[in-house]
Motif scaffolding. Structure first.
Motif, short mmCIF file in Angstrom:
data_model
loop_
_atom_site.label_atom_id
_atom_site.label_comp_id
_atom_site.label_asym_id
_atom_site.label_seq_id
_atom_site.Cartn_x
_atom_site.Cartn_y
_atom_site.Cartn_z
N SER A 146 -39.94 -3.24 -32.23
CA SER A 146 -41.12 -2.77 -31.62
C SER A 146 -40.98 -3.03 -30.09
CB SER A 146 -42.37 -3.16 -32.00
OG SER A 146 -42.68 -4.56 -31.91
N TYR A 147 -41.57 -2.24 -29.53
CA TYR A 147 -41.44 -2.48 -27.90
C TYR A 147 -43.01 -2.02 -27.50
CZ TYR A 147 -36.43 -3.39 -27.82
OH TYR A 147 -35.15 -3.85 -28.24
N THR A 148 -43.31 -2.66 -26.31
CA THR A 148 -44.50 -1.99 -25.74
C THR A 148 -44.63 -1.87 -24.27
OG1 THR A 148 -45.51 -3.53 -27.54
CG2 THR A 148 -47.12 -2.77 -25.65
N TRP A 149 -45.15 -0.66 -23.84
CA TRP A 149 -45.41 -0.49 -22.45
C TRP A 149 -46.70 -1.05 -22.16
CZ3 TRP A 149 -41.79 0.63 -19.04
CH2 TRP A 149 -40.65 1.29 -19.35
N ARG A 150 -46.91 -1.82 -21.14
CA ARG A 150 -48.41 -2.24 -20.60
C ARG A 150 -48.29 -2.56 -19.57
NH1 ARG A 150 -47.61 -7.72 -24.03
NH2 ARG A 150 -47.17 -9.39 -22.72
N MET B 214 -44.76 -2.77 -17.53
CA MET B 214 -43.58 -3.34 -17.86
C MET B 214 -43.54 -3.23 -19.48
SD MET B 214 -45.18 -7.27 -18.13
CE MET B 214 -46.54 -7.98 -18.85
N LEU B 215 -42.12 -3.12 -19.91
CA LEU B 215 -41.83 -3.10 -21.47
C LEU B 215 -41.41 -4.32 -21.94
CD1 LEU B 215 -41.27 -1.13 -23.45
CD2 LEU B 215 -38.70 -0.83 -22.72
N VAL B 216 -42.14 -4.78 -22.83
CA VAL B 216 -41.74 -6.03 -23.54
C VAL B 216 -41.59 -5.88 -24.81
CG1 VAL B 216 -43.42 -7.39 -22.23
CG2 VAL B 216 -44.24 -6.55 -24.23
N ASP B 217 -40.34 -6.72 -25.42
CA ASP B 217 -39.63 -6.36 -26.72
C ASP B 217 -40.54 -7.32 -27.67
OD1 ASP B 217 -39.34 -9.11 -26.42
OD2 ASP B 217 -36.90 -8.85 -26.08
N SER B 218 -40.23 -7.34 -29.15
CA SER B 218 -41.15 -7.99 -30.10
C SER B 218 -41.25 -9.47 -29.85
CB SER B 218 -40.55 -7.47 -31.36
OG SER B 218 -39.12 -8.05 -31.50
N ALA B 219 -40.26 -9.85 -29.25
CA ALA B 219 -40.44 -11.54 -28.84
C ALA B 219 -41.21 -11.55 -27.48
CB ALA B 219 -39.02 -11.99 -28.65
N GLY B 220 -41.56 -10.86 -26.88
CA GLY B 220 -42.46 -10.78 -25.81
C GLY B 220 -41.65 -10.91 -24.38
N ASN B 221 -40.42 -10.74 -24.50
CA ASN B 221 -39.43 -10.65 -23.40
C ASN B 221 -39.68 -9.21 -22.50
OD1 ASN B 221 -38.03 -13.02 -23.87
ND2 ASN B 221 -37.23 -12.06 -25.67
N PHE C 245 -41.59 0.17 -15.03
CA PHE C 245 -41.48 1.35 -14.27
C PHE C 245 -42.55 0.79 -13.33
CE2 PHE C 245 -44.30 4.91 -13.05
CZ PHE C 245 -43.29 5.48 -12.53
N ARG C 246 -41.97 1.18 -11.91
CA ARG C 246 -42.64 0.76 -10.76
C ARG C 246 -43.13 2.08 -9.98
NH1 ARG C 246 -39.81 -3.84 -8.15
NH2 ARG C 246 -41.23 -4.69 -9.55
N PRO C 247 -44.23 2.43 -9.75
CA PRO C 247 -44.70 3.64 -9.24
C PRO C 247 -44.44 3.16 -7.55
CG PRO C 247 -46.57 2.98 -10.35
CD PRO C 247 -45.46 1.98 -10.30
N THR C 248 -43.92 4.19 -6.58
CA THR C 248 -43.62 3.77 -5.25
C THR C 248 -44.43 5.09 -4.46
OG1 THR C 248 -41.63 5.32 -5.51
CG2 THR C 248 -41.53 3.01 -5.75
N ARG C 249 -44.26 4.84 -2.99
CA ARG C 249 -44.70 5.91 -2.30
C ARG C 249 -43.88 6.77 -2.25
NH1 ARG C 249 -46.70 3.17 3.33
NH2 ARG C 249 -47.48 5.72 3.58
N PRO C 250 -44.18 8.31 -2.33
CA PRO C 250 -43.13 9.43 -2.22
C PRO C 250 -42.01 9.35 -1.15
CG PRO C 250 -45.50 10.15 -2.56
CD PRO C 250 -45.50 8.89 -2.24
N THR C 251 -40.89 9.31 -1.48
CA THR C 251 -39.74 9.02 -0.39
C THR C 251 -38.89 10.32 -0.80
OG1 THR C 251 -40.04 6.57 -0.89
CG2 THR C 251 -38.20 7.50 0.20
N ALA D 35 -40.71 6.06 -21.32
CA ALA D 35 -41.39 5.89 -20.26
C ALA D 35 -42.03 7.31 -19.39
CB ALA D 35 -40.30 5.59 -19.09
N MET D 36 -41.11 8.26 -19.85
CA MET D 36 -41.71 9.49 -19.46
C MET D 36 -42.99 10.05 -20.04
SD MET D 36 -42.01 13.25 -20.12
CE MET D 36 -40.94 13.49 -21.53
N LEU D 37 -43.17 9.82 -21.13
CA LEU D 37 -44.32 10.02 -22.07
C LEU D 37 -45.67 9.11 -21.46
CD1 LEU D 37 -43.19 10.53 -25.73
CD2 LEU D 37 -44.01 12.28 -24.22
#
Length: 219
Positions: free
Chosen positions: A102-106, A115-122, A127-133, A168-170
């Motif tokens: 399992s992986y978790t986006w939070r 951030m996406l963390v794996d089942s061990a918490g790593n 995903f980093r939002p940025t100003r439109p460039t 990440a897209m979803l």
């Protein structure tokens, strides 16, 4: 020691029609088409070499534009299974990758990053939002970071990396879709409220009668 990071710039506010690229070129491309019945299908393409792409995922959206079915590789799953809410973290979404883990986006505390963390918490991706460039490829609205050596060091292996890119897209798409549906319900409510109100009939405007022209009698 900081993990080595692969950074992909991500174009477009609507991730269903977007590209992810780095200095090498475009690595992933989301392309969406609408059939004659109005159903949308998004395909994820991965560049394997110059002028050669492989289809790695297909997302068939529901008739209302919401979550439908995803086919990643040879596996078909409901899209909802790729963005299941995590009861332990508000705003977090859980999915299972091809490695069976399992992986978790939070949301990352104190940061706009997700951030996406794996089942061990790593932490294995961000995903980093940025100003439109503005770039030649298109306007960039975010970055997808893969921490290549973090955790089991498998995050950039194609089957897992493909699944992470889809999720990440979803994750990017779902908040925008929810906002759109709220707006649609709001305007539908306003419209139904207006049409159900018995407004008074519009009365014609009574214009004052002009006086008869004076008649002059000549003696």
């Amino acid at each position: 020691m900081q993990s080595s990071t692969d950074v992909l710039s991500w174009t477009n506010q609507d991730p269903r029609e977007s590209q992810l690229f780095n200095s090498w070129g475009v690595l992933y491309r989301f392309s969406t088409v609408v059939n004659a019945n109005g159903q949308s299908t998004t395909t994820l393409w991965r560049t394997v070499r110059t002028n050669k792409e492989d289809r790695v995922a297909k997302l068939e959206w529901a008739s209302n534009g919401g979550l439908g079915r995803a086919v990643i590789g040879k596996n078909a799953v409901p899209m909802a299974d790729l963005v299941r809410p995590d009861p332990h973290y508000p705003g977090a979404r859980v999915f299972y990758a091809p490695d069976g883990l399992s992986y978790t986006w939070r949301p990352k505390p104190g940061s706009p990053d997700v951030m996406l963390v794996d089942s061990a918490g790593n932490m294995v991706a961000i995903f980093r939002p940025t100003r439109p460039t503005r770039y030649q490829i298109g306007d960039v609205y975010g970055e997808l970071h893969f921490l290549r050596n973090a955790g089991a060091a498998t995050i950039t292996h194609p089957p897992i990396m493909d699944t992470v890119t889809v999720t990440a897209m979803l994750y990017r798409f779902c908040p925008g879709f929810r906002s759109l549906m709220v707006m649609r319900r709001y305007f539908a409510f306003i419209f139904s409220s207006c049409t159900s109100v018995n407004l008074p009939a519009i009365q014609p405007i009574a214009h004052p009668k002009e006086p008869d022209a004076a008649v002059t009698v000549v003696p």
